[in-house]
Design a protein around this motif. Sequence first.
Motif, PDB file in Angstrom:
ATOM      1  N   TYR A 132       2.422  -0.939  -1.337  1.00 11.83           N
ATOM      2  CA  TYR A 132       3.651  -0.887  -2.120  1.00 11.83           C
ATOM      3  C   TYR A 132       4.825  -1.418  -1.308  1.00 11.83           C
ATOM      4  O   TYR A 132       5.670  -2.161  -1.810  1.00 11.83           O
ATOM      5  CB  TYR A 132       3.945   0.545  -2.591  1.00 11.83           C
ATOM      6  N   GLY A 133       4.862  -1.049  -0.042  1.00  7.55           N
ATOM      7  CA  GLY A 133       5.959  -1.479   0.821  1.00  7.55           C
ATOM      8  C   GLY A 133       6.079  -2.987   0.873  1.00  7.55           C
ATOM      9  O   GLY A 133       7.177  -3.530   0.937  1.00  7.55           O
ATOM     10  N   ILE A 178       7.525   6.443  -1.586  1.00  6.02           N
ATOM     11  CA  ILE A 178       6.544   5.352  -1.553  1.00  6.02           C
ATOM     12  C   ILE A 178       7.119   4.132  -0.843  1.00  6.02           C
ATOM     13  O   ILE A 178       8.288   3.801  -0.993  1.00  6.02           O
ATOM     14  CB  ILE A 178       5.993   5.029  -2.951  1.00  6.02           C
ATOM     15  N   GLY A 179       6.300   3.513  -0.027  1.00  2.00           N
ATOM     16  CA  GLY A 179       6.756   2.402   0.797  1.00  2.00           C
ATOM     17  C   GLY A 179       7.054   2.846   2.215  1.00  2.00           C
ATOM     18  O   GLY A 179       7.197   2.029   3.108  1.00  2.00           O
ATOM     19  N   ASN A 180       7.119   4.151   2.425  1.00  2.08           N
ATOM     20  CA  ASN A 180       7.479   4.698   3.733  1.00  2.08           C
ATOM     21  C   ASN A 180       6.237   5.309   4.387  1.00  2.08           C
ATOM     22  O   ASN A 180       5.623   6.224   3.848  1.00  2.08           O
ATOM     23  CB  ASN A 180       8.560   5.762   3.505  1.00  2.08           C
ATOM     24  N   VAL A 219      -5.404   8.421   2.658  1.00  2.00           N
ATOM     25  CA  VAL A 219      -5.521   7.577   1.465  1.00  2.00           C
ATOM     26  C   VAL A 219      -4.125   7.117   1.022  1.00  2.00           C
ATOM     27  O   VAL A 219      -3.924   5.963   0.634  1.00  2.00           O
ATOM     28  CB  VAL A 219      -6.255   8.321   0.328  1.00  2.00           C
ATOM     29  N   ALA A 220      -3.153   8.029   1.140  1.00  3.32           N
ATOM     30  CA  ALA A 220      -1.784   7.696   0.719  1.00  3.32           C
ATOM     31  C   ALA A 220      -1.225   6.526   1.527  1.00  3.32           C
ATOM     32  O   ALA A 220      -0.436   5.728   1.013  1.00  3.32           O
ATOM     33  CB  ALA A 220      -0.881   8.919   0.864  1.00  3.32           C
ATOM     34  N   LEU A 221      -1.645   6.407   2.782  1.00  2.00           N
ATOM     35  CA  LEU A 221      -1.153   5.297   3.610  1.00  2.00           C
ATOM     36  C   LEU A 221      -1.472   3.951   2.984  1.00  2.00           C
ATOM     37  O   LEU A 221      -0.662   3.029   3.000  1.00  2.00           O
ATOM     38  CB  LEU A 221      -1.781   5.381   5.006  1.00  2.00           C
ATOM     39  N   LEU A 275       3.587  -3.156  -5.334  1.00  5.53           N
ATOM     40  CA  LEU A 275       2.477  -3.038  -6.275  1.00  5.53           C
ATOM     41  C   LEU A 275       1.799  -1.701  -6.024  1.00  5.53           C
ATOM     42  O   LEU A 275       1.528  -1.341  -4.875  1.00  5.53           O
ATOM     43  CB  LEU A 275       1.469  -4.175  -6.035  1.00  5.53           C
ATOM     44  N   ILE A 276       1.529  -0.960  -7.098  1.00  5.21           N
ATOM     45  CA  ILE A 276       0.744   0.256  -6.942  1.00  5.21           C
ATOM     46  C   ILE A 276      -0.705  -0.142  -7.133  1.00  5.21           C
ATOM     47  O   ILE A 276      -1.142  -0.489  -8.224  1.00  5.21           O
ATOM     48  CB  ILE A 276       1.188   1.322  -7.954  1.00  5.21           C
TER      49      ILE A 276
END
Lengths: 236, 309
Positions: B29-30, B244-246, B21-23, B34-35
């Motif tokens: 975001y990357g 985040i973004g990674n 889910v985090a992906l 935007l979250i």
Amino acid sequence: MTTLLSVHGLKVAYGGIHAVRGIDFEVASGELVCLIGANGAGKSSTLKGLMGLVPHGGSIHFDGERVQHAATHTIVARGLALVPEGRGVFGRLTVAENLDMGAYIRRDKPGIKADLARAYEHFPRLAERRAQLAGTLSGGEQQMLAIARAMMGRPRLLLLDEPSMGLAPLMVQKIYETIATIAGEGVTILLVEQNANLALKVSHRAYVMESGAITLSGPSAELANDPQVRAAYLGE
Amino acid sequence: MDIFLQQLVNGLVLGSIYALVALGYTMVYGILELINFAHGEVTMIGAMVALSVIGVLMGAAPDLPGVMVVLAGILVAIPACMALAFGIEKVAYRPLRKAPRLAPLITAIGVSIILQNLAMLIWGRQYVSFPPLLPVARFEFLGAHISLLQIVIVVLAVTIMAGLWLLVEKSRLGRAMRATAQSKEVAELMGVNVDRVISATFIIGAAIAAIAGVMVSAYYGLAHYYMGFMLGLKAFSAAVLGGIGNIAGAMLGGLLLGVIEALGAGYIGDITGGFLGSHYQDVFAFFVLILVLVFRPSGLLGERVANRA
């Protein structure tokens, strides 16, 4: 010579500021044309307008077809390429990945491979650093990468925005040798420069821009001898 | 020792779901900074759609093997979530692409609320249970119990993560995604259709979320219109933990968060002398989130600190 790019009444405005106030100019196939002028004269805005990056008015014909109001990526697909001011390399992609991005619109794998080999031959520095992140390159190397990347798309018209900006004199000389080489290979180039001296030396024809309008135009050799130009742009 | 190992196993299973889910959070975001708070709800809808399909199939074809029924549920849930995410991006986020960053953020929260209520209208307020269709098999490993479902979840999650990694690092689309993440304008200048790359990012994240949603409901045996909220928040915490973004960060953050949570839940009773029980397990994710934000705001693998509101 056939006209490759013809622009009539190009206007670019941001909010209430008119950066380009209805200019006309042409670039013929195989020509190296430069657009010189002081900071803020509207040169970069002109290039951005051509690429559809900013809202603009007027008419733009490329190879006889109207291109304005098209999305940037479709303009790129028609054969225009812009090396933006400040180079715009992808700092967190490797040199090789940056060059691959330059060939994004192409599908001919063998051709891309051949062009990549040629780019590395042209720029041995990039070959040495192909696996390095582009963000770790020096300013001059990044400019080389940006030009090499644009050439990977085999553009029919290459737009260069201030390629000498922020570079050491020796590097500027190298970049201009490269531009001359590319032009010698028959690529049509529209060059935007603040450094009028350099631009007038390398180009066939020139347009002088001042507060959003073209004030002078003619063969570069003539403009370089024009007293007005010499006084205003060549520091004499 | 065996409780440690047991909780480690449970944590890795839970963590691999968080990672999936985090992906979705981290990819969006990357590219857009935007979250996408609606992502948890997309996961929930994946679970709900799959359960509906499973329910219908069980009634219509009672002889079908359970695994096939679940598989069919997943195969319907994936395109449903992809279409949903495509629509959300197009309708809710794209018009705000050039707006101040707070506007799309608040819109994301709005979309999340709308989806929750929509799900409540469609599937009701009660828990929907996951029918016992999957083979129950347990293995013992150094004193810890591992179920077949747990193994399948971890293996599938790792496979998906490896596939996504390959896609992002090696494919043309992946390269375009990374280029777009760095500069939309220059990516356009390379001939990339940035709108399409952004849509693809949402769609890929949603497909993964759909699978994660089915995993979570199969693992806990139930689904609920509100399940996406907590799952989404935890996955978001995992993405922040990893940076985040990674993308690698999201995978690492998810696994770590799952393990921290499971171990925390396993030992909290001992540590507090029975004062707090394992139902406090949700606390750990947010405790970790706070610690990360205080001590390493860019996350474990994050390179840059986002300093814009």
